[in-house]
Design a protein around this motif. Structure first.
Motif, PDB file in Angstrom:
ATOM      1  N   UNK A   1       0.829  -1.206   0.000  1.00  0.00           N
ATOM      2  CA  UNK A   1       0.000   0.000   0.000  1.00  0.00           C
ATOM      3  C   UNK A   1       0.864   1.257   0.000  1.00  0.00           C
ATOM      4  N   UNK A   2       1.925   1.254   0.792  1.00  0.00           N
ATOM      5  CA  UNK A   2       2.819   2.414   0.855  1.00  0.00           C
ATOM      6  C   UNK A   2       3.546   2.602  -0.469  1.00  0.00           C
ATOM      7  N   UNK A   3       4.063   1.524  -1.041  1.00  0.00           N
ATOM      8  CA  UNK A   3       4.777   1.612  -2.312  1.00  0.00           C
ATOM      9  C   UNK A   3       3.861   2.162  -3.402  1.00  0.00           C
ATOM     10  N   UNK A   4       2.622   1.673  -3.442  1.00  0.00           N
ATOM     11  CA  UNK A   4       1.674   2.140  -4.447  1.00  0.00           C
ATOM     12  C   UNK A   4       1.349   3.624  -4.266  1.00  0.00           C
ATOM     13  N   UNK A   5       1.226   4.060  -3.018  1.00  0.00           N
ATOM     14  CA  UNK A   5       0.914   5.475  -2.769  1.00  0.00           C
ATOM     15  C   UNK A   5       2.073   6.370  -3.197  1.00  0.00           C
ATOM     16  N   UNK A   6       3.289   5.983  -2.841  1.00  0.00           N
ATOM     17  CA  UNK A   6       4.461   6.759  -3.244  1.00  0.00           C
ATOM     18  C   UNK A   6       4.558   6.824  -4.768  1.00  0.00           C
ATOM     19  N   UNK A   7       4.365   5.703  -5.430  1.00  0.00           N
ATOM     20  CA  UNK A   7       4.435   5.673  -6.893  1.00  0.00           C
ATOM     21  C   UNK A   7       3.320   6.512  -7.514  1.00  0.00           C
ATOM     22  N   UNK A   8       2.134   6.485  -6.915  1.00  0.00           N
ATOM     23  CA  UNK A   8       1.009   7.246  -7.461  1.00  0.00           C
ATOM     24  C   UNK A   8       1.274   8.741  -7.424  1.00  0.00           C
ATOM     25  N   UNK A   9       1.766   9.245  -6.284  1.00  0.00           N
ATOM     26  CA  UNK A   9       1.986  10.690  -6.133  1.00  0.00           C
ATOM     27  C   UNK A   9       3.226  11.155  -6.886  1.00  0.00           C
ATOM     28  N   UNK A  10       4.304  10.390  -6.789  1.00  0.00           N
ATOM     29  CA  UNK A  10       5.599  10.838  -7.302  1.00  0.00           C
ATOM     30  C   UNK A  10       5.814  10.536  -8.778  1.00  0.00           C
ATOM     31  N   UNK A  11       5.061   9.572  -9.327  1.00  0.00           N
ATOM     32  CA  UNK A  11       5.239   9.222 -10.737  1.00  0.00           C
ATOM     33  C   UNK A  11       3.946   9.341 -11.542  1.00  0.00           C
ATOM     34  N   UNK A  12       2.909   8.605 -11.136  1.00  0.00           N
ATOM     35  CA  UNK A  12       1.689   8.572 -11.948  1.00  0.00           C
ATOM     36  C   UNK A  12       1.025   9.943 -12.067  1.00  0.00           C
ATOM     37  N   UNK A  13       0.911  10.683 -10.963  1.00  0.00           N
ATOM     38  CA  UNK A  13       0.239  11.986 -11.015  1.00  0.00           C
ATOM     39  C   UNK A  13       0.947  12.967 -11.955  1.00  0.00           C
ATOM     40  N   UNK A  14       2.280  13.126 -11.876  1.00  0.00           N
ATOM     41  CA  UNK A  14       2.940  14.022 -12.831  1.00  0.00           C
ATOM     42  C   UNK A  14       2.716  13.610 -14.292  1.00  0.00           C
ATOM     43  N   UNK A  15       2.763  12.307 -14.547  1.00  0.00           N
ATOM     44  CA  UNK A  15       2.530  11.820 -15.907  1.00  0.00           C
ATOM     45  C   UNK A  15       1.107  12.159 -16.360  1.00  0.00           C
ATOM     46  N   UNK A  16       0.128  11.881 -15.496  1.00  0.00           N
ATOM     47  CA  UNK A  16      -1.271  12.096 -15.863  1.00  0.00           C
ATOM     48  C   UNK A  16      -1.592  13.576 -16.027  1.00  0.00           C
ATOM     49  N   UNK A  17      -0.972  14.421 -15.219  1.00  0.00           N
ATOM     50  CA  UNK A  17      -1.181  15.861 -15.359  1.00  0.00           C
ATOM     51  C   UNK A  17      -0.555  16.384 -16.657  1.00  0.00           C
ATOM     52  N   UNK A  18       0.659  15.958 -16.950  1.00  0.00           N
ATOM     53  CA  UNK A  18       1.323  16.410 -18.175  1.00  0.00           C
ATOM     54  C   UNK A  18       0.561  15.951 -19.410  1.00  0.00           C
ATOM     55  N   UNK A  19       0.124  14.711 -19.402  1.00  0.00           N
ATOM     56  CA  UNK A  19      -0.624  14.198 -20.549  1.00  0.00           C
ATOM     57  C   UNK A  19      -1.981  14.890 -20.665  1.00  0.00           C
ATOM     58  N   UNK A  20      -2.658  15.053 -19.514  1.00  0.00           N
ATOM     59  CA  UNK A  20      -3.985  15.649 -19.535  1.00  0.00           C
ATOM     60  C   UNK A  20      -3.983  17.118 -19.925  1.00  0.00           C
ATOM     61  N   UNK A  21      -2.896  17.820 -19.629  1.00  0.00           N
ATOM     62  CA  UNK A  21      -2.801  19.253 -19.930  1.00  0.00           C
ATOM     63  C   UNK A  21      -1.948  19.526 -21.167  1.00  0.00           C
ATOM     64  N   UNK A  22      -1.716  18.505 -21.958  1.00  0.00           N
ATOM     65  CA  UNK A  22      -0.817  18.662 -23.098  1.00  0.00           C
ATOM     66  C   UNK A  22      -1.335  19.682 -24.108  1.00  0.00           C
ATOM     67  N   UNK A  23      -2.625  19.673 -24.409  1.00  0.00           N
ATOM     68  CA  UNK A  23      -3.161  20.650 -25.367  1.00  0.00           C
ATOM     69  C   UNK A  23      -2.998  22.083 -24.866  1.00  0.00           C
ATOM     70  N   UNK A  24      -3.359  22.394 -23.595  1.00  0.00           N
ATOM     71  CA  UNK A  24      -3.107  23.755 -23.094  1.00  0.00           C
ATOM     72  C   UNK A  24      -1.622  24.112 -23.071  1.00  0.00           C
ATOM     73  N   UNK A  25      -0.761  23.145 -22.819  1.00  0.00           N
ATOM     74  CA  UNK A  25       0.675  23.391 -22.854  1.00  0.00           C
ATOM     75  C   UNK A  25       1.143  23.682 -24.278  1.00  0.00           C
ATOM     76  N   UNK A  26       0.612  22.962 -25.238  1.00  0.00           N
ATOM     77  CA  UNK A  26       0.958  23.210 -26.641  1.00  0.00           C
ATOM     78  C   UNK A  26       0.543  24.619 -27.064  1.00  0.00           C
ATOM     79  N   UNK A  27      -0.667  25.028 -26.677  1.00  0.00           N
ATOM     80  CA  UNK A  27      -1.163  26.351 -27.069  1.00  0.00           C
ATOM     81  C   UNK A  27      -0.258  27.464 -26.549  1.00  0.00           C
TER      82      UNK A  27
END
Length: 285
Positions: free
Chosen positions: A104-130
């Motif tokens: 549970x701890x490993x998954x939480x650390x991975x979610x915040x430190x890796x998955x969230x940055x990836x998902x935010x960058x991908x999700x906001x890619x169009x506004x970043x491109x503009x």
């Protein structure tokens, strides 16, 4: 389309996140989207910005929750046509040997430190491109070399490094930049709130190497690197020397690491003994 710049910062209510917001606000006029899990602290920061004539909005989200990140992305895209800067600063760590750290701890650390940055960058890619924007990722020197008692954290930061080094080249021709920041030791709440192996708060003192810098010092270096168009920002201290040593003489590095972080072994062995006495399995959950 509005030409007002938009800066999005995660983990913005305190520590390095808030220091980075202040350092940016000193040099750039922009609208800030502040993201954190702490509602009260976040509202206070937004109020502080508004008192200085700076527009800010609070977005409360638990970045360890995939659905919460998806809702956050949807709301940010709804409110902002452009994103000039996405600072993936939010992070958590643990201080516990891998053998006594729950899944549970490993998954939480991975979610915040890796998955969230990836998902935010991908999700906001169009506004970043503009905007021809930039993604700033606060990684760690722990992503370059092993550190006792931080296996999950090292893995998450190593994954962050590899992902965004690739991502940068895939979006370079679209005008989106990436700055990877690799601090060593900074005095922030990430270590004060470090998780123990069972998901509680680590009780033993943090082990450090070299000088522990202030968030303000680090934030000014980040903003300077951003303005200079740098793609990577490394610390010039013992941790950088350690990274070179690990690459060139890994066995020597590992011996020195064990010496410097021996407290992690001692605490971890005590925890493992306690777990063996009280629970049949230390890795459930």
């Amino acid at each position: 389309m509005s030409e007002e710049k938009v800066f999005v910062v995660t983990g913005a209510a305190g520590g390095l996140g808030w220091a980075t917001v202040n350092a940016l606000a000193e040099r750039h006029r922009a609208r800030f989207a502040l993201i954190d899990i702490e509602q009260e602290s976040l509202d206070q920061r937004v109020q502080e910005l508004r008192q200085r004539g700076i527009e800010g909005q609070a977005f409360v989200a638990d970045l360890s929750d995939e659905s919460a990140v998806a809702r956050l992305v949807e709301e940010l895209r709804r409110q902002f046509e452009r994103v000039d800067l996405l600072v993936n600063n939010a992070g958590i760590t643990h201080r516990s040997l891998s053998t006594v750290t729950s899944n549970r701890v490993i998954r939480r650390v991975m979610a915040v430190d890796y998955h969230a940055p990836v998902e935010l960058a991908q999700g906001l890619l169009d506004p970043l491109r503009r905007a021809g924007g930039c993604v700033v990722n606060i990684s760690s020197m722990a992503g370059w070399m092993p550190v006792l008692g931080r296996a999950g954290y090292c893995a998450a930061k190593g994954a962050l490094h590899q992902y965004f080094e690739t991502f940068r080249e895939e979006v370079r021709e679209e005008g989106v930049r990436v700055l990877m920041v690799y601090p060593s030791f900074v005095a922030t709440n990430i270590e004060n709130n470090a998780l123990s192996g069972d998901g509680g708060r680590a009780k033993h003192k943090q082990s450090t190497i070299g000088q522990v810098r202030t968030p303000q010092w680090m934030a000014k270096r980040i903003v300077a690197a951003l303005e200079q168009g740098k793609e990577r920002l490394f610390p010039f201290d013992k941790s950088l020397l350690g990274a070179y040593l690990y690459k060139l003489a890994p066995r020597l590095f590992l011996k020195q690491m064990v010496k410097n972080f021996r407290v992690e072994l001692e605490v971890g062995r005590a925890e493992r003994a306690a777990q063996s006495k009280n629970q049949p399995s230390a890795l459930e959950g």
